[in-house]
Design a protein around this motif. Structure first.
Motif, PDB file in Angstrom:
ATOM      1  N   PRO A  29       0.812  -1.226   0.000  1.00 63.73           N
ATOM      2  CA  PRO A  29       0.000   0.000   0.000  1.00 63.73           C
ATOM      3  C   PRO A  29       0.843   1.272   0.000  1.00 63.73           C
ATOM      4  N   ARG A 117      -7.043   0.882  -0.127  1.00 60.74           N
ATOM      5  CA  ARG A 117      -5.958   0.286   0.663  1.00 60.74           C
ATOM      6  C   ARG A 117      -4.884   1.314   1.008  1.00 60.74           C
ATOM      7  N   GLU A 130      -8.613  -1.618  10.215  1.00 62.22           N
ATOM      8  CA  GLU A 130      -8.689  -0.269   9.672  1.00 62.22           C
ATOM      9  C   GLU A 130      -8.924   0.713  10.825  1.00 62.22           C
TER      10      GLU A 130
ATOM     11  N   THR B 205     -11.795  -4.619  -2.044  1.00 60.07           N
ATOM     12  CA  THR B 205     -10.366  -4.597  -1.728  1.00 60.07           C
ATOM     13  C   THR B 205      -9.736  -5.981  -1.862  1.00 60.07           C
ATOM     14  N   CYS B 207      -9.570  -8.874  -0.395  1.00 60.69           N
ATOM     15  CA  CYS B 207      -8.966  -9.766   0.606  1.00 60.69           C
ATOM     16  C   CYS B 207      -9.631 -11.134   0.554  1.00 60.69           C
TER      17      CYS B 207
END
Lengths: 268, 249
Positions: A29, A117, A130, B205, B207
């Motif tokens: 990231p 991300r 997060e 995202t 995952c």
């Protein structure tokens, strides 16, 4: 994240670690974030420059300014004519191009993943908590507008065709006839990457055939869908590669236009 | 080659627990589940661990190994250095029962909420006919072994317990996509996916795709196509208008 939510919610295993990951989960990231940040800064500076986008000798036009359609554009660079009076200094000549192409990339499924991300840490990496207290996803304004990705895809197709037109014009020799140089090659490499990126798009995959329930009734669309499905797994690769080729093409043309160096000519 | 592996295993229950250190024999060719079994046999006979096939097909031994959601039976010990400490914890999205065993009933609740295959009203059992090309797209999703690693890693519920009620998770959104792509399914899956199962929470995202032991492209082949189908029905004014005109005609 507060003490009693997420992985710390009552009833879950209280491990005491935010993440037990031991690999360099932060590297990807960070790398993508730096690249995206660089592109945003570079593109913002470039579109407000309003100069060094056209090389008259070889008819090179940078993709960031194509098409140039106001009366302030350099002579020869307005392939489609001038549709607007000269823009004031605070409005970029390429504002329409930038709006459509930034919109296409901004709503792209790959860049969404990359942005969530790298820039919003939602999440930064898998199984890494997060930092946000609440999360509503893409269900509310403004993020619900990401569902309009397909319209930006249609726009990107139009601009892609214009870029091909610019690419053909870039086979221009100094004496007015046919010619090509390193600039032409860079422009065409960029064109290939842009088209691979555009055609591998998830919205494209859906439009050409993904929305169908019965492929057997639409054999031609099934073939299109199969073709796009082969490109689609590489969409992220094409997205980043085309980002670099756009910057490279724009920088090369800017450098030629500004006279920093001259084009390496292979013919005429 | 045999060596003494360093392990940190979470021991406890819903009331609390901690990571406990162990040194366990590791032999060539073993996987994490083998070592956990040896640990159970030699040092911690009361340690709870759920397992069944030891072949990556039953989806029972899901856990987190060095923080990554994985099947213990598919995680080879030769992927770690010999002096590396291997941390094994239960899945951290679901309530823990004891040690490495979690209560995954959230997933069964969500599974029941997905409306079953709904053929057209005029089609009777035995009359189903379809082309291979029409069904093969969704056959990828049938590889799912229901290990729930995708559910476990999805930040929508992992990091936000409050979303569990309105979000069904990647496994069941994939099931809805599978049904929506089925040539003979007549139910309105698009509205269900968005309104009842929380597809809009998904921010792609990926995952879920990253941790899937069956390598199903959950995001690219199920969730994103489903998002596009929902956009057709709910957010695209031109498609909406076209459908309206076609229906009138």
């Amino acid at each position: 994240m507060s003490a009693d939510t997420g992985i710390n919610s009552p009833g879950r295993a209280q491990v005491g670690l935010k993440t037990a990951r031991t690999d360099k989960w932060w590297l990807a990231p960070l790398r993508i974030g730096v690249i995206l940040g660089f592109f945003v800064v570079y593109a913002t500076i470039r579109i407000f420059m309003n100069k060094w986008y056209w090389v008259n000798d070889y008819h090179y036009l940078t993709p960031l300014y194509s098409p140039c359609i106001n009366e302030g554009c350099s002579p020869g660079s307005s392939h489609l004519g001038t549709w607007f009076p000269k823009f004031p200094v605070f409005i970029p000549y390429s504002i329409i191009t930038f709006a459509v192409l930034a919109g296409f990339r901004g709503t792209c499924y790959y860049y969404r993943k990359a942005g969530y991300r790298s820039l919003f840490f939602a999440p930064a990496a898998c199984a890494v908590p997060e930092p946000h207290k609440s999360y509503t996803g893409e269900r509310k304004f403004p993020l619900i507008a990401l569902n309009l990705h397909r319209y930006f895809f249609y726009g990107a197709l139009v601009f892609g065709i214009l870029n091909v037109y610019d690419g053909v014009l870039a086979f221009h020799g100094k004496d007015g006839g046919f010619g090509f140089g390193l600039g032409t090659l860079i422009i065409w490499i960029n064109l290939v990457m842009l088209w691979l990126y555009t055609l591998s798009c998830h919205a494209c995959r859906h439009i050409v055939g993904g929305r169908l329930k019965n492929f057997s009734k639409h054999p031609l669309r099934y073939r299109y869908w199969t073709f796009v499905s082969k490109l689609n797994p590489k969409h992220g690769t094409f997205a980043m590669a085309s980002l670099f080729t756009v910057i490279l093409t724009d920088f090369y043309i800017m450098a030629l236009s500004a006279g920093w160096f001259s084009d390496l000519r292979f013919f005429n | 080659m045999t060596y003494k592996g360093k392990f940190r295993v979470w021991r406890g229950d819903a009331e609390g627990g901690d990571l406990q250190d162990y040194e366990v024999e590791v032999n060539e060719g073993e996987v994490v589940l083998d070592v956990i079994h040896r640990l159970q046999a030699t040092q911690a006979p009361d340690m709870a661990v759920r397992w069944n096939c030891k072949a990556g097909k039953c989806g029972s031994c899901s856990a987190e190994i060095n923080g990554m959601p994985k099947l213990m039976c598919m995680c080879r010990m030769n992927t770690f250095d010999e002096d590396e400490v291997v941390t094994v914890t239960p899945m951290r999205t679901f309530p823990v029962i004891r040690d490495l065993v979690t209560d995954v009933s959230y997933n069964y609740t969500k599974a029941r909420e997905v409306k079953a295959f709904t053929p057209p009203a005029d089609l009777k059992p035995g009359e189903y006919r379809m082309q291979q090309v029409d069904v093969e797209r969704s056959q990828e999703f049938r590889k799912c072994i229901e290990c729930f690693l995708c559910q476990n890693t999805c930040h929508v519920i992992r990091d936000h317990e409050e979303n569990k009620e309105s979000f069904s998770g990647p496994r069941f959104l994939m099931r809805i996509a599978e049904l929506d792509m089925h040539p003979l399914d007549a139910a309105d899956r698009q509205h269900q996916a968005q309104d009842d199962h929380g597809l809009g929470f998904c921010n792609i995202t990926k995952c879920c795709t990253e941790v899937c032991p069956e390598h199903i492209k959950i995001t690219d082949n199920a969730l994103i196509p489903m998002k596009e189908r929902v956009a057709d029905r709910k957010y695209d004014p031109i498609v909406w208008l076209g459908n309206k005109i076609r229906r009138r005609a």
